[in-house]
Design a protein around this motif. Structure first.
Motif, short mmCIF file in Angstrom:
data_model
loop_
_atom_site.label_atom_id
_atom_site.label_comp_id
_atom_site.label_asym_id
_atom_site.label_seq_id
_atom_site.Cartn_x
_atom_site.Cartn_y
_atom_site.Cartn_z
N ARG A 154 38.00 47.19 37.57
CA ARG A 154 36.93 46.57 36.77
C ARG A 154 35.70 47.46 36.67
NH1 ARG A 154 33.11 42.68 39.75
NH2 ARG A 154 33.29 43.22 41.95
N LEU A 158 39.38 45.01 33.44
CA LEU A 158 38.15 44.40 32.97
C LEU A 158 37.24 45.53 32.53
CD1 LEU A 158 37.48 41.67 35.71
CD2 LEU A 158 38.66 41.44 33.51
N VAL A 202 41.68 41.64 41.38
CA VAL A 202 41.37 43.05 41.11
C VAL A 202 42.12 43.90 42.12
CG1 VAL A 202 39.56 44.77 40.83
CG2 VAL A 202 39.09 42.38 40.26
#
Length: 199
Positions: free
Chosen positions: A20, A36, A75
Motif C-alpha cells: 500500500r 492500494l 496487506v
C-alpha cells in the motif's frame, strides 16, 4: 451492471493486497495482483490515489475500485489488516515502541488508527534480566491495581493513547518467572509496550 458488480465482489471480498506504499505501478505484475494506490499516483495509477488496483492480465491493464467505508484489506508486506474510514486507509492494530516507565509519569502516544481504539493492552518488555525473566521476554499485565497505585490508566482518543503511570515507586509488580512470588520491578530494567486495536 451485473458483470461490473461481480468484478467488484471478486476484487474486494476477502481481499489482500501486495503493498500500500507504491505510487507507481510495478513493472511486471501478474494477473490478479492487487495494490492500494499510495498518494501521488503516477503512470497508469495517476488520479487513482487510495483506490484498490487490480491487474488484468487479459487486457494488460489496471482495474480500479473505489473503497467504501468499512472495507478491510490484508496487506501482505505488513502482515496486517487495514480498514477504510470513508476517507483513508488506517491500520486496525497498533503496537508502540518500548516506553520508559516513570512513576506518576504521563505519555501521549500517536496510534494512527483513525478512531478511538476499542481496546488497549499493557505489556512489559524485560531489558535487563530480573525476577527470573531474560532480556526481551515480554509479558502481559493488567492495567491497574488501584488500591496500591500500581499500573497505568488510559484515556485514549482518536489520535493518541494518553497514559498515566501509577504513583507507586515500582509502578508495576510481576510474578517471578521461576518462583511465582510477586516482586516489584526495577524501572530501568523494563519498558512498557502498549497495544491498541479497532474491532
Amino acid at each position: 451492471g451485473v458483470e461490473a458488480g461481480l468484478k467488484t465482489m471478486d476484487a474486494v471480498v476477502h481481499a489482500s493486497v501486495i503493498d500500500r506504499d507504491l505510487a507507481t505501478p510495478p513493472g511486471s505484475p501478474a494477473s490478479g495482483d492487487r495494490y492500494l494506490v499510495a498518494a501521488g499516483g503516477t503512470g497508469a495509477w495517476a488520479g487513482q490515489d487510495g483506490k484498490l488496483a487490480r491487474y488484468n492480465g487479459n487486457s494488460s491493464s489496471w482495474e480500479f475500485f473505489t473503497p467504501k467505508k468499512g472495507w478491510r484489506v490484508w496487506v501482505e508486506d505488513e502482515l496486517r489488516v487495514v480498514y477504510h474510514t470513508g476517507s483513508a486507509w488506517k491500520p486496525t492494530f497498533f503496537e508502540s515502541a518500548g516506553q520508559t516507565i516513570t512513576a506518576a509519569g504521563s505519555l501521549a502516544i500517536p496510534h494512527g488508527l483513525g478512531t478511538t481504539p476499542d481496546g488497549v493492552e499493557t505489556w512489559l518488555k524485560c531489558t535487563t534480566a530480573e525476577a527470573g525473566y531474560s532480556i526481551n521476554d515480554v509479558i502481559p499485565l493488567p492495567s491497574q491495581d488501584i488500591a496500591n497505585n500500581y499500573g497505568v490508566a488510559f484515556t485514549p482518543d482518536a489520535t493518541n493513547l494518553n497514559a498515566r503511570f501509577g504513583s507507586a515507586a515500582a509502578v508495576f509488580k510481576v510474578l517471578n518467572k521461576t518462583t511465582g512470588a510477586a516482586a516489584n520491578i526495577t524501572l530501568a530494567n523494563w519498558q512498557a509496550i502498549f497495544r491498541a486495536k479497532k474491532n
